[in-house]
Motif scaffolding. Structure first.
Motif, mmCIF file in Angstrom:
data_model
loop_
_atom_site.group_PDB
_atom_site.id
_atom_site.type_symbol
_atom_site.label_atom_id
_atom_site.label_comp_id
_atom_site.label_asym_id
_atom_site.label_seq_id
_atom_site.Cartn_x
_atom_site.Cartn_y
_atom_site.Cartn_z
ATOM 1 N N THR A 43 0.829 -1.205 0.000
ATOM 2 C CA THR A 43 0.000 0.000 0.000
ATOM 3 C C THR A 43 0.862 1.253 0.000
ATOM 4 N N THR A 44 2.009 1.214 0.668
ATOM 5 C CA THR A 44 2.929 2.354 0.632
ATOM 6 C C THR A 44 3.380 2.627 -0.794
ATOM 7 N N LEU A 45 3.737 1.573 -1.527
ATOM 8 C CA LEU A 45 4.165 1.758 -2.913
ATOM 9 C C LEU A 45 3.030 2.307 -3.766
ATOM 10 N N ILE A 46 1.823 1.793 -3.566
ATOM 11 C CA ILE A 46 0.665 2.288 -4.308
ATOM 12 C C ILE A 46 0.448 3.773 -4.028
ATOM 13 N N ARG A 47 0.595 4.181 -2.778
ATOM 14 C CA ARG A 47 0.386 5.586 -2.430
ATOM 15 C C ARG A 47 1.480 6.479 -2.986
ATOM 16 N N ILE A 48 2.683 5.950 -3.134
ATOM 17 C CA ILE A 48 3.750 6.724 -3.775
ATOM 18 C C ILE A 48 3.429 6.913 -5.257
ATOM 19 N N ILE A 49 2.964 5.861 -5.917
ATOM 20 C CA ILE A 49 2.588 5.977 -7.329
ATOM 21 C C ILE A 49 1.478 7.001 -7.507
ATOM 22 N N ASN A 50 0.547 7.061 -6.546
ATOM 23 C CA ASN A 50 -0.570 7.999 -6.624
ATOM 24 C C ASN A 50 -0.237 9.370 -6.040
ATOM 25 N N GLN A 51 1.057 9.599 -5.731
ATOM 26 C CA GLN A 51 1.522 10.903 -5.253
ATOM 27 C C GLN A 51 0.925 11.305 -3.903
ATOM 28 N N ILE A 52 0.482 10.319 -3.135
ATOM 29 C CA ILE A 52 0.016 10.590 -1.773
ATOM 30 C C ILE A 52 1.216 10.701 -0.845
ATOM 31 N N TYR A 53 2.216 9.835 -1.041
ATOM 32 C CA TYR A 53 3.496 9.906 -0.344
ATOM 33 C C TYR A 53 4.585 10.229 -1.362
ATOM 34 N N ALA A 54 5.681 10.790 -0.855
ATOM 35 C CA ALA A 54 6.885 10.961 -1.668
ATOM 36 C C ALA A 54 7.920 9.932 -1.205
ATOM 37 N N PRO A 55 8.672 9.343 -2.110
ATOM 38 C CA PRO A 55 9.693 8.379 -1.682
ATOM 39 C C PRO A 55 10.854 9.089 -0.993
ATOM 40 N N ASP A 56 11.533 8.384 -0.093
ATOM 41 C CA ASP A 56 12.737 8.921 0.537
ATOM 42 C C ASP A 56 13.918 8.849 -0.414
ATOM 43 N N CYS A 57 13.922 7.856 -1.277
ATOM 44 C CA CYS A 57 14.965 7.749 -2.289
ATOM 45 C C CYS A 57 14.406 6.966 -3.473
ATOM 46 N N GLY A 58 15.117 7.025 -4.597
ATOM 47 C CA GLY A 58 14.673 6.325 -5.791
ATOM 48 C C GLY A 58 13.763 7.197 -6.647
ATOM 49 N N THR A 59 13.424 6.669 -7.828
ATOM 50 C CA THR A 59 12.607 7.429 -8.780
ATOM 51 C C THR A 59 11.508 6.547 -9.364
ATOM 52 N N ILE A 60 10.458 7.216 -9.818
ATOM 53 C CA ILE A 60 9.380 6.547 -10.557
ATOM 54 C C ILE A 60 9.138 7.346 -11.830
ATOM 55 N N THR A 61 9.144 6.662 -12.958
ATOM 56 C CA THR A 61 8.810 7.306 -14.222
ATOM 57 C C THR A 61 7.455 6.808 -14.689
ATOM 58 N N PHE A 62 6.715 7.718 -15.318
ATOM 59 C CA PHE A 62 5.392 7.420 -15.859
ATOM 60 C C PHE A 62 5.387 7.809 -17.328
ATOM 61 N N ASP A 63 5.170 6.835 -18.181
ATOM 62 C CA ASP A 63 5.108 7.088 -19.618
ATOM 63 C C ASP A 63 6.356 7.807 -20.114
#
Length: 310
Positions: A43-63
């Motif tokens: 659920t933490t990862l899902i919330r990071i993808i949905n911009q509810i949380y920000a990650p402490d490190c690492g990146t996520i790319t969309f399209d």
């Protein structure tokens, strides 16, 4: 092409590490199963993808670009914690939620009537939400999640509380959305539904990704060379051949018909077994027994407990 690429994402809350250097890729147009025990970090990862949380490190790319808050408009999120305004009327609330996604009231109403007819809940349009059963409320939330036709849909335990008929209805809708081009992240504890709808899965346990790949490849990876066959023939001759090449053999004999389950010994192949049996018996059924996703889930989680001691 991957619609989502997660690279080295980590997240902690106080003294709790929710995600530890998690990386995975989610192909466009797929149904991606995000699996794991309670508290694993899904659920933490899902919330990071949905911009509810920000990650402490690492990146996520969309399209192909770094994920931004603006990308949320291209997503639909059905959280595990359901939440509708209990005293609002169903249709009024659905239109309100659609407008939050940028739709006009007229377009929202048009699409909502289509979905309400499809899900056979049109008669509930003017009822208050607290008059609906839990399953009815979940149907409404599913509709409001998909209404704006997002490219990425995230469903967290979407079958929770559904009876088998409505769970099957929802499963078919998920597959239809995939066929129309949507990408779906599907988080669930229901392993049978994973086998039915997911192309690819990742398993998180105690903040770490411990398994990732196509469902078909993972099942091949965990196979134990088990088989199931049925034959008609001289039982004693066939049984002696099978026991030379297989372990853990179980028989179910009814007259001349016999069913056998077993596991090949190291180095033996199914071709070896069939070549040895064909001169002695008529094989009426043969299949390889692959492990279920539930078996794989339990084995992988049990084998990865050491992660929690880091």
């Amino acid at each position: 092409m991957n619609i989502i690429e997660i690279d080295g994402v980590c997240k902690s809350f106080a003294n709790h590490k929710a995600l530890s250097n998690v990386s995975m890729q989610i192909p466009e147009g797929s149904v991606f199963g995000l699996l794991g025990p309670n508290g694993a970090g899904k659920t933490t990862l899902i919330r990071i993808i949905n911009q509810i949380y920000a990650p402490d490190c690492g990146t996520i790319t969309f399209d192909g670009h770094q994920l931004t808050r603006a990308d949320v408009a291209s997503m639909g999120y059905l959280p595990e914690e359901r939440g509708l305004y209990k005293q609002m009327r169903v249709g009024e609330q659905a239109i309100y939620l659609a407008q939050l996604k940028g739709m006009s009231a007229a377009e929202a109403r048009r699409r909502l009537h289509y979905w309400f007819d499809k899900f056979e809940i049109s008669e509930w349009w003017n009822r208050k939400v607290d008059e609906l059963s839990k399953g009815m409320q979940q149907k409404v939330q599913f509709i409001t999640t998909v209404l704006h036709e997002p490219r990425l849909l995230v469903f967290d335990e979407p079958f929770s509380g559904f009876d088998p008929i409505n769970a099957n209805l929802l499963k078919n809708e998920i597959l239809e959305l995939r066929d129309k081009g949507a990408t779906i992240i599907f988080s669930t504890h229901n392993m049978s539904s994973v086998e039915e709808v997911c192309n690819r899965v990742a398993l998180i346990n105690k903040s770490h990704k411990v398994l990732d790949g196509e469902v078909r490849s993972i099942k091949q990876q965990f196979k134990l060379n088990k088989f199931d066959l049925a034959f008609v023939g001289e039982y004693n001759h066939v049984a002696s051949i099978i026991e030379n090449i297989a372990d853990a053999v179980e028989y179910n004999q009814q007259g001349a018909d016999c069913e056998v389950r077993g596991r090949l010994k190291n180095g033996a192949t199914f071709n070896n077994l069939l070549q040895m049996l064909l001169p002695l018996a008529q094989i009426t059924r043969f299949s390889e027994l692959l492990p279920t996703m539930n078996d794989i889930f339990i084995e992988t989680v049990n084998n990865s407990q050491s992660f929690g001691n880091e």
